[in-house]
Write an enzyme that holds these catalytic residues in place. Sequence first.
Site, PDB file in Angstrom:
ATOM      1  N   ARG A 281      -3.842  11.681   1.101  1.00 55.84           N
ATOM      2  CA  ARG A 281      -3.834  10.426  -0.101  1.00 55.84           C
ATOM      3  C   ARG A 281      -4.874  11.209  -1.232  1.00 55.84           C
ATOM      4  O   ARG A 281      -4.691  11.088  -2.400  1.00 55.84           O
ATOM      5  CB  ARG A 281      -5.250   9.135   0.140  1.00 55.84           C
ATOM      6  CG  ARG A 281      -4.569   7.967  -1.029  1.00 55.84           C
ATOM      7  CD  ARG A 281      -5.161   6.597  -0.486  1.00 55.84           C
ATOM      8  NE  ARG A 281      -5.413   6.251   0.954  1.00 55.84           N
ATOM      9  CZ  ARG A 281      -4.200   5.482   1.079  1.00 55.84           C
ATOM     10  NH1 ARG A 281      -3.380   4.701  -0.591  1.00 55.84           N
ATOM     11  NH2 ARG A 281      -3.997   5.245   2.256  1.00 55.84           N
ATOM     12  N   CYS A 348      16.932  -8.256  -3.107  1.00 56.47           N
ATOM     13  CA  CYS A 348      16.691  -9.485  -2.531  1.00 56.47           C
ATOM     14  C   CYS A 348      15.832  -9.576  -1.795  1.00 56.47           C
ATOM     15  O   CYS A 348      16.128 -10.619  -0.405  1.00 56.47           O
ATOM     16  CB  CYS A 348      18.401  -9.260  -1.816  1.00 56.47           C
ATOM     17  SG  CYS A 348      19.289  -9.169  -2.635  1.00 56.47           S
ATOM     18  N   GLU A 349      14.483  -9.548  -2.251  1.00 59.35           N
ATOM     19  CA  GLU A 349      13.558  -9.719  -1.601  1.00 59.35           C
ATOM     20  C   GLU A 349      12.213 -10.634  -2.584  1.00 59.35           C
ATOM     21  O   GLU A 349      11.915 -10.141  -3.809  1.00 59.35           O
ATOM     22  CB  GLU A 349      12.492  -9.301  -0.917  1.00 59.35           C
ATOM     23  CG  GLU A 349      13.219  -8.595  -0.085  1.00 59.35           C
ATOM     24  CD  GLU A 349      13.750  -8.765   1.312  1.00 59.35           C
ATOM     25  OE1 GLU A 349      13.043 -10.089   1.831  1.00 59.35           O
ATOM     26  OE2 GLU A 349      15.055  -8.830   2.144  1.00 59.35           O
TER      27      GLU A 349
HETATM   28  C1  LIG Z   1      -2.715   9.231   7.927  1.00 55.78           C
HETATM   29  C2  LIG Z   1      -3.398  10.587   8.840  1.00 55.78           C
HETATM   30  C3  LIG Z   1      -4.658  11.397   8.045  1.00 55.78           C
HETATM   31  C4  LIG Z   1      -4.325  11.387   6.056  1.00 55.78           C
HETATM   32  O1  LIG Z   1      -4.725  10.171   5.701  1.00 55.78           O
HETATM   33  P1  LIG Z   1      -5.160  10.597   4.544  1.00 55.78           P
HETATM   34  O2  LIG Z   1      -5.999   8.263   4.136  1.00 55.78           O
HETATM   35  O3  LIG Z   1      -3.962  10.139   3.574  1.00 55.78           O
HETATM   36  O4  LIG Z   1      -6.240  10.686   3.569  1.00 55.78           O
HETATM   37  C5  LIG Z   1      -4.855  12.806   8.293  1.00 55.78           C
HETATM   38  N1  LIG Z   1      -5.433  12.265   9.642  1.00 55.78           N
HETATM   39  C6  LIG Z   1      -4.254  11.717  10.371  1.00 55.78           C
HETATM   40  C7  LIG Z   1      -4.688  12.662  11.812  1.00 55.78           C
HETATM   41  C8  LIG Z   1      -3.586  10.542  10.406  1.00 55.78           C
HETATM   42  O5  LIG Z   1      -2.675   9.954  10.591  1.00 55.78           O
END
Ligand SMILES: *Cc1c(COP(=O)(O)O)cnc(C)c1O
Length: 421
Positions: A281, A348-349
């Site tokens: 993210r 439709c939700e």
């Molecule tokens: C989802 C995930 C990430 C990334 O998470 P973010 O919150 O997007 O940084 C990293 N490592 C693992 C094992 C994940 O499942």
Amino acid sequence: MQPFPSTYFTYKNNQLHCEVVPVAEIVKQAGSPTYIYSKKYFEDAYKEFDAAFHEIHHKIFYAAKSNFNLSVIKTFLQLGSGVDVNSEGELYRALKAGAKPENIILTSVGKTKREIELGLEHDVLMIKAESEEEVYLINDIAESMNKVARVAIRVNPDVDAKTHPYISTGLSENKFGVNSETALKIFRMQNQLKNIVFTGIDMHIGSQITSISPFVEAVEKLANLFLILKKEGIELKHFDVGGGIGIQYKDEKPFTIKEYAAAILPILKSLDCEIIFEPGRYLTANAGILVTEVLYTKKNQKKNFIVADAAMTDLLRPSIYGAYHHIQPVNFDETKGEIVADVVGPVCESGDFLAKKRSIQKSEHGDLLAVMSAGAYGMVMASNYNARRRPAEILVEGNSFKVIRERETFEHLLWDEENYL
Ligand SMILES: *Cc1c(COP(=O)(O)O)cnc(C)c1O
């Protein structure tokens, strides 16, 4: 209405731009709804993250699940990133984007036998095991393939990441990883497991975490295990901190990467091994927007509605997490005034909404709205419910833009069904 603070999506002459390209111009060509990403954002975020840890031996493995478009993965690969993949499908994507297997980590709480075989066949850097049973299975599969599997154990450090319960992963009530005692027990079986070499210890405590203390607490716990193992002669090459760093969607004040580094660097330095990070993210969310066109506006006794052409099928986060995404007009016009409205899609939700009770510029049929912070967990969660085609994706680079995924066609939606009529 204040525009979302961004230096990559800004207004010039009241027109929203991505970098220097007018968003409306992109939509004229690509249609609506459409995801638009800033390449410079991806690059700057990556470089900032990388620079914050320059003092230690480290590597970033971009968490592809946050945005798995091949061009996005490739952008990070070109910056020197590895890729963290969560499934056979993501492994397929990472390889197609050009990732070398030694730059891939295979994660997942429930890997199939096939997924483990694929990881070994391609010789990925390491497979993260999340249970004792999985460790035995990896050992058996590796034996049958005449290989020695590089394995990391994912530890659930049991800390409260104080994030949405659906994206909290590091509490003992969550399904992820194994607890500290089990982890030690597994690592201590190293001598019995002839077809496994333990190369790493890993954690990932959740997503959209906006305070540093859970990270510090978890890193300390994991470092403690790492050092116990070292004393016993089990030397691990990698210490994997995972991802989870929170970003601004609304009025959160997330810590900076420099602050994050300052808080955990002292612990990481004492370990004297390669440190792995898996941000998703952080690198992608604010690199992207979802642009949608207003179809109708209406009003009942209680509410104003803006019916847009984007739905929960295009951006699921508001529906499943009640997540906030800032929404702003592509064409800013102060003279129009503001209303409070629900921004909803055509599906439709009643759970199909992009925003509730939102102060927003009065809009009319044909206006374009930008749903901000949509670069992570946006397109990757899109679906075809109501036989809707998933949106196009556009990558902006400086003063030009290109399609990196066309809008789906109805033929795509049918796949092979017609053959069975
Ligand atoms: C989802 C995930 C990430 C990334 O998470 P973010 O919150 O997007 O940084 C990293 N490592 C693992 C094992 C994940 O499942």
